[in-house]
Design a protein around this motif. Structure first.
Motif, short mmCIF file in Angstrom:
data_model
loop_
_atom_site.label_atom_id
_atom_site.label_comp_id
_atom_site.label_asym_id
_atom_site.label_seq_id
_atom_site.Cartn_x
_atom_site.Cartn_y
_atom_site.Cartn_z
N LYS A 136 -2.77 3.57 1.13
CA LYS A 136 -3.35 2.84 2.21
C LYS A 136 -4.56 3.72 2.96
O LYS A 136 -4.38 5.13 3.10
CB LYS A 136 -2.36 2.79 3.40
CG LYS A 136 -2.78 2.21 4.75
CD LYS A 136 -1.40 2.14 5.58
CE LYS A 136 -1.91 1.52 6.76
NZ LYS A 136 -0.84 1.52 7.92
N GLN A 137 -5.58 3.23 3.35
CA GLN A 137 -6.83 3.73 3.82
C GLN A 137 -6.30 4.14 5.50
O GLN A 137 -6.01 3.40 6.13
CB GLN A 137 -8.28 2.72 3.96
CG GLN A 137 -8.45 2.51 2.63
CD GLN A 137 -9.60 1.39 2.51
OE1 GLN A 137 -10.35 1.07 3.40
NE2 GLN A 137 -10.19 1.26 1.35
N LYS A 138 -6.77 5.52 5.63
CA LYS A 138 -6.49 5.78 7.01
C LYS A 138 -7.39 5.35 8.20
O LYS A 138 -8.60 5.46 7.80
CB LYS A 138 -6.43 7.37 7.04
CG LYS A 138 -5.35 8.17 6.21
CD LYS A 138 -4.17 7.67 6.43
CE LYS A 138 -2.87 8.21 5.49
NZ LYS A 138 -1.66 8.00 6.01
N ARG A 193 0.96 -1.06 -0.21
CA ARG A 193 0.22 -0.02 0.13
C ARG A 193 0.82 1.49 0.13
O ARG A 193 2.01 1.10 0.68
CB ARG A 193 -0.73 0.03 1.15
CG ARG A 193 -2.04 -1.07 1.22
CD ARG A 193 -3.11 -0.81 0.29
NE ARG A 193 -4.23 -1.64 0.25
CZ ARG A 193 -4.11 -3.03 -0.42
NH1 ARG A 193 -2.84 -3.30 -1.01
NH2 ARG A 193 -5.07 -3.83 -0.03
#
Length: 240
Positions: A237-239, A180
């Motif tokens: 990348k998803q927070k 990611r």
């Protein structure tokens, strides 16, 4: 009479010699012709094999940080190790014998520890090179390789090589789906992966799996564009 006799005696051995020479010459020509045909057929087979040979190897290097950068970083790591050993085991004990844990002794000890920890923290994600395993059809031409990288399977295998604290190459095998894009450590880390499952299988004395990577300028010798094509397929990348 004598002259005629000598003529007949000299002419008899010449006839078979002449015939055997002719026979030998014709057989030599046939052998030479067969040899040329064999050489031509072998050359044709070799040329055909070379024509059908893959353009790229099965394990292709698509990212390389450059020899100069890798060598410089290895020298920095080794230098900090020597500095740590010198200040921690040579200089600091001398000050401790004279002054105990005085400010001078503490500063001397930190002079060996701080550079080692700082260099280890900033350089551990540094990626030296990365390889990807290619299927047979993607190895045939540059066009096929570009198409494969644009639609890369999520289970494609990568081998990312970083540098250990003692400047030794350290390879990490992972899948493309694990990577990611992210921004950590003041921008040093730009790609991450989750290593929780892999760390659970390792002994306590083993290194932890590398989960943070730093990809910089790519200097791959054959396909410098390949990493750019692959990076486009890696999501952010998803927070949390």
């Amino acid at each position: 009479m004598l002259v005629a006799f000598f003529r007949r005696s000299l002419s008899r051995p010449l006839a078979p010699r002449f015939l055997s020479h002719k026979t030998l010459s014709s057989s030599s020509r046939q052998n030479a012709t067969q040899l040329c045909r064999r050489l031509a057929s072998n050359l044709t087979k070799t040329t055909a094999k070379e024509t059908n040979a893959p353009v790229y190897p099965e394990r292709l290097c698509i990212y390389h940080a450059g020899v100069t950068r890798i060598t410089f970083l290895a020298c920095v790591k080794l230098s900090t190790i020597f500095i740590f050993v010198f200040f921690t085991f040579v200089v600091t004990p001398k000050y401790y014998e004279k002054e105990g844990w005085s400010p001078t002794t503490i500063r001397t000890a930190l002079s060996g520890v701080v550079p080692l920890l700082f260099v280890a923290w900033t350089t551990s994600p540094f990626v030296m090179f990365m390889h990807v395993r290619l299927p047979p059809f993607a190895r045939q031409s540059e066009q096929m390789l570009r198409q494969y990288l644009k639609k890369l399977p999520r289970d494609a295998e990568l081998a990312v090589t970083t540098m250990s604290p003692i400047a030794k190459a350290r390879a990490s095998k992972l899948r493309v789906s694990e990577l990611r894009q992210d921004n950590q450590r003041l921008g040093i880390v730009n790609y991450v992966r989750d290593t929780t499952a892999e760390d659970a299988t390792r002994k306590w004395y083993n290194y932890r799996a590398v989960g943070k990577f730093s990809f910089q300028a790519n200097k791959a010798p054959r396909v410098p564009w390949a990493w750019d094509e692959l990076a486009k397929t890696i999501p952010q990348k998803q927070k949390a």
